[in-house]
Structure formats: structure tokens, C-alpha cells
Design a protein around this motif. Structure first.
Motif, PDB file in Angstrom:
ATOM      1  N   THR A 237       4.877   3.834  -0.509  1.00 61.87           N
ATOM      2  CA  THR A 237       4.798   2.618  -1.309  1.00 61.87           C
ATOM      3  C   THR A 237       5.477   2.861  -2.656  1.00 61.87           C
ATOM      4  OG1 THR A 237       2.662   2.093  -0.309  1.00 61.87           O
ATOM      5  CG2 THR A 237       3.210   0.954  -2.351  1.00 61.87           C
ATOM      6  N   GLY A 429       7.329  -9.286   2.073  1.00 68.73           N
ATOM      7  CA  GLY A 429       5.960  -8.820   1.890  1.00 68.73           C
ATOM      8  C   GLY A 429       4.903  -9.828   2.277  1.00 68.73           C
ATOM      9  N   TYR A 477       6.765  -1.494   0.575  1.00 69.91           N
ATOM     10  CA  TYR A 477       5.654  -0.999   1.378  1.00 69.91           C
ATOM     11  C   TYR A 477       6.040   0.303   2.082  1.00 69.91           C
ATOM     12  CZ  TYR A 477       3.544  -5.685   0.906  1.00 69.91           C
ATOM     13  OH  TYR A 477       3.002  -6.860   0.430  1.00 69.91           O
ATOM     14  N   ALA A 500       1.022  -2.363   1.399  1.00 69.29           N
ATOM     15  CA  ALA A 500       1.081  -1.449   0.256  1.00 69.29           C
ATOM     16  C   ALA A 500      -0.110  -0.498   0.281  1.00 69.29           C
ATOM     17  CB  ALA A 500       1.098  -2.243  -1.045  1.00 69.29           C
ATOM     18  N   TRP A 501       0.161   0.769  -0.038  1.00 68.36           N
ATOM     19  CA  TRP A 501      -0.846   1.814  -0.200  1.00 68.36           C
ATOM     20  C   TRP A 501      -1.543   2.187   1.111  1.00 68.36           C
ATOM     21  CZ3 TRP A 501       0.887   2.941  -4.705  1.00 68.36           C
ATOM     22  CH2 TRP A 501       1.194   1.935  -5.622  1.00 68.36           C
TER      23      TRP A 501
END
Length: 529
Positions: A237, A429, A477, A500-501
Motif C-alpha cells: 500500500t 479504488g 493498494y 488498502a493496508w
């Protein structure tokens, strides 16, 4: 090899054929007439165990990789993956050995020789992006991620070749070529391309020239080379790993990431690299629990109960790819995962806006880097002039169209740029990956990373087969490429993508798939497949 879970026994006939390839890790990965490499395919845990047992030390390991680089990269098949050796590498290794004898072990990377892409600053070496314009430039300090790696005990072995300026120079470029490093060659078939722009990092890892390497990506530059050279590549990310000290393209999309022969090794590298850095504002967006001991989360049964979406794009239907993708899906289902076909609602709708964003941000970021680090060229305009003045070396294979387009871009306050950035990130996204995951309550998306390596044709550009990683790149991402198998002797990768993450989940899913299939096998340095 870890045992196959009980719920996978229905796949044993299929897996046996896949596993037999991985078991044939013989001297075929060393050119004929040369002795087998003693650390062939060895991962971090195995090497640390051998050191602990007194069979090995970091100096011996470093010397072995340096000899192998001389044998395979500078001579023999002449892979041209390493652009510079760290003159202090052996001294760093000796320091790690002395620390170990004194009872100070910094962590799992202690004494492990690692290579860095040559757009990541590391003393006392140069940082060139493969360009003659920076051939004398030595950064005054390490990039933040290099500081982190050294604090974790890694030995910096050297710098790797790359597509010059991370492949943001020409619309007709040949991946893996730089004026300083020449053409990087794919070790599976020497006439084939290694993709880019982290070409040297991927090839060096695939050919066992280092324990692992670090690459950088804006859009595909880690995962594409990883896929076509049969290794693991993780694009984190944006904001998980600091970009401080890295020659930039786009602050919206740039990130560094690990490239290794196993998901476990990539996880260990990521844990060492990740962290907040005041010099990179993107890291301030990191949630409090974004950095983990990623390696501790890996388990071979992680696919059980997972929900996976398969992107059946045009790449997935290619004759050489579809059977392997179908096998991957079957393996996951047998391991207890629910796997469904799906699609991104805005497939590739962001491409035009992405290009606008890259042109604006490249000009802004590169000029800032030149000024901050006091490089031999002071601006993008000066770089263009340098290339013109050295055209016989820099421009004899392809031009600098992207540099010229970027020089014409306006400021980051331009409404055209602001709108393009917002549109691209939204389509890739929130309305792309996020919407697809949410609609079917999915843990991750999978797709073929890219096609098989194409023939390198200097001066004629790339015969690029396409890729599945654009959405994750534009959204910022994570994406993880894991070996999926081979077609006509050439590796193919399977891409895992998430929100993300989501690195912890992607790594454990990728690790479980890797352990189930064992699709990686070392290269044979064939002239042609």
C-alpha cells in the motif's frame, strides 16, 4: 515441503505434476560445467539455521553471492542484473558476524545479503536510475528504507539494473535496458525480456545472486518482473514504506517493495522496511496497526474459509494462461476457499487520467529530488538536454518522449491534474477494487499477473502481453505476485489484490497457495525456450 492439508487430497494427481517440477532443484540452475551453488534456493530461515548451527557465517555467504554474481552476471550468461557492487559489503558482513558472536542478533535479516534497485539511495554507492546523467552521483545518506534494513541487520550487497528512469522515459522503451547497465536478460530464456522496471532485482533473485532484493513500483514494476522471472513480488500500500531517498515518478503511486523466492522471505523484508517517516507524508496515513510481524501470521491453511474473486479478464483467457489459472482456482477450492468469478466495474477506465497524473507528478517530484539531493543535473529540462547531448549513448535505441511530455506539464495546482488524480483513484479504488470486494464479501481478488516473457527486441519496444495490476497501482493498494506455473518453460505469476493496508491477509493467502502448489523452480539459463 509442508504436508498437503486433508481437504486438498482430491487434488493430489494434479499437484503431483506441479510439485515434481519444484522438487527438481538440481544443478540445472547453474550453467553446465560449474559446481552446484551451495545456497541454491535457500531462504532466510534456512540460512539463519545454518549460521546458528555453525555451518555458515555472513562473510562466507556474502563471498558466495559475490562469486556467483561474477560467474553469472558479469560472465557466463551475462544476465546484467547487478549494476554496482557495494565496496563495503564484505565489511558489513564481518560486522554482522562480530555482533552475532557478541550475542547481538538484530532479527531474521541479520547478516543476510540484499540487493537494492538502483533508484534507491544507499551509501557509499551511486544512485543513477540507470542514466549516464547520474553516473557520478552518490547520495550523502541512505534512503529511509535502507536505514531500516541496516538496522534490521541486512548486508547491502549492491545495486540492481533497471529500466532507465524506471521505464518513464519513452513510449517505445525496451524493459530492462539502461544506458549504464545495458540489457538485463531473463534467466529462464536469455533472449526473453525480464519486464520492468525492477528488472535487475527480479533476475538477481531468480538466479540466486542474493537472498532477496528490493524493487520499486509505480504500475507493475515489481509484480510484472516477479511474475516473468518466477519469484514473489509484493507492491505494498502506498504509505506503508517510505519513499525518502528514492528517485520518484509519482507520489500518488510510487512505493518500494520486497522481491524474494518465497512469500515468507518477502514478509520478513516487509516487516523490516515498513514504518512511518516524517520525510514522507504518505506514511502518516498509515493506520496504527498497519505494521505487523508479517511472517508470524503465515499459515498453510489460510485459504480455508477465504472468499476469493477471480478476474476473468482477457489475459486470463489466453491459451497458455487459462489452464494454469483454472488449476490455481481448483487448488484454492480444494483447500477450503470459496472462489467465484467477478469483474471490476470500471476495468481500465482510469488509464488516461493515470497518464496525466504521472506526467504532472514526475516533473514535480523529479525536480524536487534533483534540488534536494544536489544531483549533477538540476532539473528535468537539464536532463532532457543531457540526453540530447549524449544521444549516441542514451537515445540510440529509443527516445525520451515521456520526458518531453512531462516537461510541458503544469503545476500541481492545475485543475486538469487535480481532476485526473481524483478520477483515477476513484475508478480504480472506491468504484473498482473496493466495490468488487464489497459486492461479494471477498477477502481478495486474483488474476494472472501478466503473460509469459516476450522476446527482447532492442530498439523495437516491448511486445507487452498486458497485466492485471493496474487497478491496485492506481488506487495505491497492495498486490502480491506468486509463481503460478510455467508455459513453454517460461514462468507465470498469480496476482493477489486487496484493499488498502491488507498486506497481512494477502501474504497469508499467497503463502498458503504457494505451499500448496510449490510452482517455483529455478532457471536453466536457456538460450531460448
Amino acid at each position: 515441503m509442508r504436508p498437503i492439508p486433508k481437504h486438498s487430497r482430491l487434488l493430489l494427481p494434479m499437484l503431483a505434476a506441479m510439485l515434481c517440477c519444484a522438487c527438481q532443484r538440481t544443478s540445472s540452475a547453474t550453467p553446465a560445467g560449474e559446481p552446484p551453488f551451495p545456497y541454491q534456493e535457500a531462504g532466510i530461515a534456512e540460512l539463519q539455521a545454518r549460521i546458528t548451527a555453525g555451518e555458515l557465517d555472513s562473510v562466507t555467504l556474502t563471498d558466495a553471492y559475490l562469486r556467483r554474481i561474477a560467474l553469472l552476471d558479469r560472465a557466463g550468461p551475462a544476465l546484467r542484473s547487478v549494476i554496482e557492487i557495494n565496496p563495503a559489503a564484505r565489511r558489513e558482513a564481518a560486522q554482522r558476524d562480530a555482533e552475532r558472536r557478541a550475542g547481538r542478533i538484530r532479527g531474521p535479516l541479520h547478516g543476510m545479503p540484499i540487493l537494492l534497485k538502483d533508484n534507491i539511495g544507499a551509501t557509499p554507492m551511486h544512485n543513477t536510475a540507470g542514466s549516464l546523467a547520474l553516473k557520478t552521483f552518490r547520495p550523502r545518506r541512505d534512503a529511509f528504507l535502507v536505514q531500516r534494513l541496516r538496522e534490521a541487520g541486512a548486508v547491502i550487497l549492491g545495486k540492481t539494473n533497471l529500466s532507465e528512469w524506471a521505464n518513464f522515459r519513452s513510449t517505445g522503451s525496451t524493459s530492462g535496458w539502461s544506458a549504464l547497465g545495458g540489457q538485463t536478460r531473463n534467466p529462464y530464456a536469455l533472449d526473453r525480456n525480464p519486464c520492468g522496471s525492477s528488472s535487475g532485482s527480479a533476475v538477481a533473485v531468480a538466479a540466486n545472486l542474493a537472498v532477496a532484493a528490493i524493487g520499486t513500483e509505480t504500475d507493475g514494476s515489481i509484480v510484472c518482473p516477479a511474475a516473468v522471472t518466477g519469484i514473489v513480488g509484493l507492491k505494498p500500500t502506498v504509505g506503508l514504506v517510505s519513499r525518502d531517498g528514492i528517485i520518484p515518478i509519482s507520489f500518488s503511486q510510487d512505493t518500494a517493495g520486497p522481491m524474494a523466492r518465497s512469500v515468507a522471505d518477502a514478509a520478513l523484508l516487509l516487516a523490516a522496511m515498513a514504518g512511518r517517516d516524517e520525510s514522507d507524508p504518505a506514511t502518516a496515513t498509515m493506520p496504527g496497526r498497519a505494521v505487523y510481524d508479517y511472517g508470524a501470521r503465515l499459515r498453510p491453511d489460510a485459504l480455508h474459509g477465504a472468499r476469493i474473486g477471480v478476474l476473468r479478464n482477457a489475459l486470463a483467457e489466453r491459451a497458455e494462461i487459462k489452464p494454469l489459472l483454472d488449476q490455481a482456482v481448483a487448488a484454492m477450492r480444494a483447500a477450503g476457499a470459496t472462489v467465484i468469478d467477478t469483474a471490476l466495474p470500471s476495468e481500465d477506465g482510469w488509464e488516461k487520467d493515470e497518464q496525466t497524473v504521472l506526467l504532472y507528478e514526475f516533473k514535480n517530484g523529479l525536480n524536487r529530488y534533483f534540488q534536494q539531493w544536489r544531483t549533477p543535473v538540476a532539473s528535468l529540462g537539464a536532463l532532457i538536454a543531457f540526453n540530447d547531448a549524449h544521444a549516441s549513448q542514451e537515445l540510440h535505441l529509443f527516445g525520451q518522449e515521456l520526458l518531453l511530455q512531462a516537461e510541458q506539464a503544469g503545476s500541481l495546482n492545475d485543475p486538469i491534474y487535480i481532476a485526473a488524480r481524483g478520477n483515477a483513484r476513484r475508478l480504480a479504488g472506491a468504484e473498482g477494487i473496493d466495490a468488487t470486494l464489497r459486492a461479494d464479501r471477498l477477502d481478495a481478488l486474483i488474476a494472472p499477473t501478466t503473460g509469459a516473457a516476450w522476446r527482447t527486441t532492442p530498439g523495437k519496444g516491448d511486445d507487452y502481453p498486458g497485466g492485471s495490476y493496474g487497478a491496485a497501482a492506481v488506487a495505491g493498494y497492495p498486490s502480491l505476485s506468486v509463481p503460478m506455473g510455467h508455459a513453454n518453460g517460461l514462468p507465470l505469476g498469480l496476482l493477489f489484490m486487496g484493499p488498502a493496508w491488507s498486506e497481512p491477509r494477502l501474504l497469508e493467502l499467497g503463502h498458503a497457495y504457494e505451499q500448496l502448489t510449490r510452482a517455483r523452480r529455478p532457471p536453466a539459463f536457456a538460450p531460448t525456450p
